[in-house]
Design a protein around this motif. Structure first.
Motif, PDB file in Angstrom:
ATOM      1  N   LYS A   1       8.724   7.049  -2.371  1.00  0.00           N
ATOM      2  CA  LYS A   1       8.288   8.227  -1.593  1.00  0.00           C
ATOM      3  C   LYS A   1       9.185   9.454  -2.141  1.00  0.00           C
ATOM      4  N   ASP A   2      10.523   9.226  -2.298  1.00  0.00           N
ATOM      5  CA  ASP A   2      11.535  10.282  -2.887  1.00  0.00           C
ATOM      6  C   ASP A   2      11.405  10.596  -4.429  1.00  0.00           C
TER       7      ASP A   2
ATOM      8  N   GLN B   1      10.223   1.285  -0.783  1.00  0.00           N
ATOM      9  CA  GLN B   1       9.340   2.195   0.002  1.00  0.00           C
ATOM     10  C   GLN B   1       9.796   3.684  -0.303  1.00  0.00           C
ATOM     11  N   GLN B   2      11.100   3.584   0.298  1.00  0.00           N
ATOM     12  CA  GLN B   2      11.465   4.990   0.366  1.00  0.00           C
ATOM     13  C   GLN B   2      12.008   5.624  -0.948  1.00  0.00           C
TER      14      GLN B   2
ATOM     15  N   ALA C   1       2.936   4.914  -3.385  1.00  0.00           N
ATOM     16  CA  ALA C   1       3.031   6.287  -3.410  1.00  0.00           C
ATOM     17  C   ALA C   1       1.842   6.971  -4.330  1.00  0.00           C
TER      18      ALA C   1
ATOM     19  N   ASP D   1      -0.702  13.307   1.357  1.00  0.00           N
ATOM     20  CA  ASP D   1       0.500  13.399   2.064  1.00  0.00           C
ATOM     21  C   ASP D   1       0.465  12.990   3.673  1.00  0.00           C
TER      22      ASP D   1
END
Length: 326
Positions: free
Chosen positions: A261-262, A257-258, A141, A121
């Motif tokens: 990540k989420d 990307q977000q 990720a 992380d």
């Protein structure tokens, strides 16, 4: 499955998607070797839901689970060529392609799952994701791959001596082959989909994997001895084809990307629940679980593996930084 065959499968899947794709400007095809319902599969589905919501329906994800598009080695090549858009892959098959992935594939490099999370992380994880770019891939990720342990059809493995001479399946990675050799076993690289029949027919004695894979693959049915040596805590990676990535606007790239990540905390929550359920299922089915073993001899046997594979300044620095992470 050959690359040509799996390429054909991917192209046919693309045709099948034509109808559903009409509702979206862009439908990203995603591959996974695991079955429907598996945490990595569900995590990418969750990512797709987030993308669809945040893009007002312009971006969608279609997940092809159960190796529908091929085994991992083949799907990596398809993703690099842009035939597959997204791919959830184990780290091992990347070891001979991307140097930095070797480090997180080293036996006993992580002291615990929490230690692995702290490393992946942070800055080290970001550096490893960035290393995919030079190979026509975009690292998005890391997902959990659990603690991998040995299982076999012959006998309880209670010490390293019990592994001597056993034929054990490993992923197609030089590190994993050398790991087995250092422990006295004979490494047999095989695609994941061939393991059940290979154990059943006696081609191999056993393999190594985490609780959910041991259970969902049915391997516990043919290899009833599971030893919790936890030699590997290897994260898995979600990558995107650079060709597909480059077709997106910067704004949509940020959305992808977000969303990726989420999806990680969702995956981790599902993973923890799945590990517990899988363990309970194989225990109830009568598998013999060897829980208390001395890991020290196993760890000490890995010295030549590290010496062989951690040879560059980049890798030595990564190993030192991982080991120094509290």
């Amino acid at each position: 499955m050959t690359f040509t065959t799996s390429l054909t499968a991917a192209l046919l899947a693309s045709v099948a998607l034509a109808g559903s794709a009409l509702a979206c400007e862009t439908t990203l095809r995603s591959s996974d070797t695991h079955p429907d319902g598996y945490p990595t599969v569900e995590a990418v589905k969750h990512m797709g839901k987030l993308l669809e919501e945040r893009s007002a329906g312009r971006l969608c994800v279609e997940v092809f689970h159960s190796a529908q598009l091929g085994e991992e080695k083949d799907t990596i090549e398809q993703t690099r060529f842009g035939v597959i858009d997204l791919n959830r892959v184990s780290m091992g098959p990347f070891n001979n392609l991307i140097e930095e992935t070797k480090v997180v594939s080293l036996p006993y490099i992580f002291r615990s799952v929490d230690h692995m999370h702290k490393v992946m992380d942070g800055d080290i994880g970001a550096e490893i994701l960035e290393a995919f770019t030079a190979h026509d891939l975009v690292g998005l990720a890391f997902f959990d791959g659990g603690s991998r342990s040995f299982y076999n059809a012959k006998k309880p493995i209670e010490s390293m001596a019990d592994l001597a001479g056993m034929n054990m399946r490993v992923m197609q990675s030089d590190i994993f082959v050398d790991m087995m050799g250092a422990m006295g076993a004979n490494a047999t690289p095989l695609p994941y989909g061939e393991v059940y029949s290979a154990i059943q027919t006696g081609v191999i004695d056993g393999a190594e994997n985490n609780w959910p894979s041991y259970e969902s693959s049915g391997h516990f049915e043919v290899a009833g001895y599971y030893t919790m040596d936890e030699h590997l805590i290897v994260p898995e990676v979600l990558v995107m084809s650079k060709a597909a990535w480059d077709k997106l606007t910067p704004e949509d790239q940020a959305l992808v990307q977000q969303a990726a990540k989420d999806s990680v905390p969702v995956m981790r929550e599902m993973w923890a629940a799945r590990e517990k359920a899988s363990e309970e299922k194989v225990v109830a089915a009568g598998a013999t679980i060897i829980r208390d073993i001395d890991k020290t001899p196993f760890i000490e046997a890995m010295v030549p593996v590290y010496e062989k594979h951690v040879t560059t300044d980049t890798l030595k620095d990564l190993v030192a930084r991982i080991q120094a992470t509290e």
